[in-house]
Scaffold this motif. Structure first.
Motif, PDB file in Angstrom:
ATOM      1  N   LEU A  13       0.829  -1.213   0.000  1.00 54.97           N
ATOM      2  CA  LEU A  13       0.000   0.000   0.000  1.00 54.97           C
ATOM      3  C   LEU A  13       0.859   1.258   0.000  1.00 54.97           C
ATOM      4  CD1 LEU A  13      -2.741  -1.115   2.553  1.00 54.97           C
ATOM      5  CD2 LEU A  13      -3.042  -0.772   0.092  1.00 54.97           C
ATOM      6  N   LEU A  14       1.981   1.197   0.717  1.00 49.88           N
ATOM      7  CA  LEU A  14       2.865   2.355   0.784  1.00 49.88           C
ATOM      8  C   LEU A  14       3.557   2.612  -0.550  1.00 49.88           C
ATOM      9  CD1 LEU A  14       4.200   4.547   2.597  1.00 49.88           C
ATOM     10  CD2 LEU A  14       5.962   2.845   3.124  1.00 49.88           C
ATOM     11  N   LYS A  74       0.430   2.682  -3.685  1.00 46.46           N
ATOM     12  CA  LYS A  74      -0.632   3.672  -3.486  1.00 46.46           C
ATOM     13  C   LYS A  74      -2.001   3.197  -3.991  1.00 46.46           C
ATOM     14  CE  LYS A  74       2.685   6.509  -2.273  1.00 46.46           C
ATOM     15  NZ  LYS A  74       2.945   6.808  -0.846  1.00 46.46           N
TER      16      LYS A  74
END
Length: 316
Positions: free
Chosen positions: A177-178, A181
């Motif tokens: 997720l980091l 995105k």
């Protein structure tokens, strides 16, 4: 003392041509009758053979059908017992069956982005698994060949694999997720990083177990590295590689359900979590069976693929 034995002259008299022809004809008739009698099946042997064949066929059928049926019956019985002991907070098998009939009567409906049929959710999950698993195969299988072939690479990457392989799949999700995105690429990343290890490890082990005599012969014949890879390593490593692929696809299907519970969107994992928020336990149980059946079908497809692409020397 000399003893003499006298015989009748008729005993040694030569047979006439008519007598010889008659004897030959009689012998031929006797032989043909005996052969016909031996080749003709008796009436009692044919029903006995048919009864034996029917017994063997029925035995094979019941050995193939009865154990799975008993296991499924045991599961349903335990399910009904748990349902009765919990005050029917868990729905009974019959109630779940009626709900399943309703769910699968229209599995591809769309009432919005977060309200879709179970068919669309399964297809979305399979699409993510295909992308993540495909990327893992493209990277993991060549990496396994290289690590198994060269001792320097093996000593270099073995500590990293031992360090990263036991990490829980959900621990990789925040990293995805980091970096990416987005929920969809993060789920694909999680599938990739968790399904790559079985393919790398099994392929490397298969390369390291190739008999050294084969490689010595290749060295004597001055074979190129490509010839060694395609003619010696690949046929020998294929069973190990396919075992890694089977383990990896099971891991990928396992991971996607957990990842989709956290990322949301469309998918079988999200469907389970959404039904829990709606307190619809029947659909959760249906989703559990759907996940198991899809995993079973993936496993069976890979077994068929392995059988089709395994060399005859390896298969025997």
């Amino acid at each position: 003392m000399v003893s003499a034995v006298f015989h009748s002259p008729l005993e040694h008299a030569p047979a006439t041509p008519a007598t010889a022809i008659t004897n030959i004809a009689n012998n031929a008739q006797t032989a043909s009758a005996a052969a016909a009698k031996a080749s003709k099946p008796t009436r009692s042997s044919t029903p006995a053979r048919a009864a034996r064949d029917w017994t063997a066929l029925s035995r094979t059928f019941w050995l193939a059908v009865l154990p799975p049926a008993l296991g499924l019956g045991l599961l349903v019985g335990l399910w009904a017992l748990v349902s009765a002991s919990t005050g029917r907070s868990i729905p009974t098998p019959y109630e779940t069956w009626l709900q399943a009939v309703e769910v699968f009567s229209n599995p591809f409906y769309r009432n919005g982005p977060n309200d879709q049929g179970v068919g669309w959710n399964v297809l979305a999950s399979l699409q993510r698994v295909a992308v993540g698993f495909g990327l893992a195969a493209v990277v993991g299988i060549p990496a396994g060949f290289a690590i198994g072939r060269f001792a320097f690479l093996s000593r270099m990457f073995n500590p990293l694999i031992s360090l990263l392989r036991p990490v829980s799949p959900l621990a990789w999700l925040p990293i995805g997720l980091l970096v990416f995105k987005g929920a969809n690429p993060a789920a694909i990343w999680t599938i990739f990083i968790c399904s790559i290890w079985p393919m790398v490890i099994n392929t490397a082990v298969g390369v390291q177990r190739v008999p050294q005599d084969y490689l010595n012969v290749a060295r004597v014949l001055n074979l190129s590295e490509w010839k060694v890879l395609t003619k010696i390593l690949f046929p020998s490593v294929l069973p190990y590689m396919l075992t890694g692929v089977r383990l990896a696809v099971g891991t990928a299907w396992l991971v996607i359900v957990a990842a989709e519970m956290l990322t949301g969107g469309v998918g079988i994992g999200f469907w389970v979590w959404d039904e829990w928020n709606n307190l619809n336990v029947k659909n959760i149980i249906i989703a559990i069976f759907v996940i198991g059946i899809v995993g079973l079908l993936l496993e069976a497809a890979l077994v068929k693929l392995a059988t089709a692409f395994t060399f005859e020397e390896v298969r025997t």
